[in-house]
Design an enzyme around this catalytic site. Structure first.
Site, PDB file in Angstrom:
ATOM      1  N   ASP A 167       0.782  -1.365   0.035  1.00 46.62           N
ATOM      2  CA  ASP A 167       0.137  -0.043   0.009  1.00 46.62           C
ATOM      3  C   ASP A 167       0.840   1.256   0.006  1.00 46.62           C
ATOM      4  O   ASP A 167       2.321   1.160   0.241  1.00 46.62           O
ATOM      5  CB  ASP A 167      -0.898  -0.062   1.292  1.00 46.62           C
ATOM      6  N   ASP A 201      -0.289   5.346   0.842  1.00 41.74           N
ATOM      7  CA  ASP A 201      -0.495   6.145   2.002  1.00 41.74           C
ATOM      8  C   ASP A 201      -0.576   5.216   3.231  1.00 41.74           C
ATOM      9  O   ASP A 201      -1.459   4.483   3.430  1.00 41.74           O
ATOM     10  CB  ASP A 201      -1.628   6.858   1.544  1.00 41.74           C
ATOM     11  N   ASP A 228      -2.551  -0.325   5.963  1.00 39.53           N
ATOM     12  CA  ASP A 228      -2.647   0.219   6.957  1.00 39.53           C
ATOM     13  C   ASP A 228      -4.037   0.345   7.215  1.00 39.53           C
ATOM     14  O   ASP A 228      -4.734   1.052   8.217  1.00 39.53           O
ATOM     15  CB  ASP A 228      -1.911   1.345   7.280  1.00 39.53           C
TER      16      ASP A 228
END
Length: 272
Positions: free
Chosen positions: A8, A10, A212
């Site tokens: 991922d 960001d 996240d």
């Protein structure tokens, strides 16, 4: 040894200022030297991600739009899925009780009906920019995804409204506390990674992944080794309690883990 590593962007690979750290870049290049395939799995647009990998000279497959597009190292489109036109139409023309701003994505870019300059901070390294338009006049054909940006509690209430209207015609998920996404049915990073790994002749058990947010849930839960960021959404940690939690993106924790894994693959890892 893993054959594919999916990241991922960001909150995971990127630091809080949405930039790629030097330690992270160095760790990614070391993976490539070991012939480990890189994949960036992100909600960002492919037009933006082409700029990113070009800027840093990284050879990586791209899973963009939260699994709605897959592109090869050469930029060839390997997979695409759009929102059902009737679902896109319902969202575009619905009367939603929310203060959140609506953002529409298609192959032409990112479109919104009101200027939100604060959102551009996340795109400073690429210069990617929204285009202002009347969203109600947009075509519902070939819409990749629609997202709403705003206060989390407001978005939670909006999600209930969207669920009541769309039912099983779309998939809803939070890509951040302040971003609710409306995606094609069956579309997520995990499903896209399954398509890509099959294309490459790998199994998901031969993949590792880092994330996240709730839009990383399916990806992290399906690979051989999934890692949750220390700064991850509490909901993600609660949904995947069996997965290890590494450090914070502000400390380039992915690079810290990868360096340890490459240098000491048989030793246990500690984020401290």
């Amino acid at each position: 040894m893993a054959k594919l590593a999916a990241f991922d962007m960001d909150g995971t690979l990127l630091m809080p200022d949405h930039r790629l750290g030097e330690k992270t870049l160095s760790a990614l290049k070391r993976l490539r030297e070991r012939d480990i395939t890189l994949t960036f799995a992100t909600g960002r647009h492919v037009l933006e991600m082409h700029h990113v990998i070009g800027e840093f000279s990284l050879d990586a497959f791209l899973v963009t739009g939260n699994g709605t597009r897959i592109h090869s190292l050469e930029g060839e489109e390997l997979y695409r899925q759009d929102l059902a036109p009737e679902a896109a139409e319902a969202v575009l023309h619905g009367k939603w009780d929310t203060q959140a701003s609506m953002h529409v994505f298609n192959d032409g870019g990112w479109f919104t009906g009101q200027a939100r300059p604060e959102l551009l901070q996340a795109h400073v390294f690429s210069g990617f920019h929204y285009q202002l338009c009347d969203l109600k006049r947009m075509s519902a054909q070939h819409v990749t995804k629609i997202c709403f940006c705003g206060d989390h509690d407001d978005l939670r209430r909006l999600r209930i409204q969207l669920n009541e209207t769309l039912g099983d015609r779309a998939f809803l998920c939070f890509s951040a506390m302040d971003c609710l996404e409306v995606l094609p049915v069956g579309c997520n990073k995990g499903a896209a990674l399954a398509v890509l790994s099959q294309h490459l002749g790998f199994t998901l058990q031969e993949c590792m992944a880092f994330g996240d947010a709730m839009n990383d849930r399916e990806m992290l839960g399906s690979v051989g080794r999934g890692f949750i960021m220390g700064n991850a959404m509490p909901q993600l940690k609660a949904e995947l309690p069996h997965l290890p939690v590494i450090g914070d993106c502000r400390n380039q924790a992915v690079s810290h883990f990868l360096t340890h894994w490459l240098d000491n693959p048989d030793l246990p890892y500690s984020p401290e």
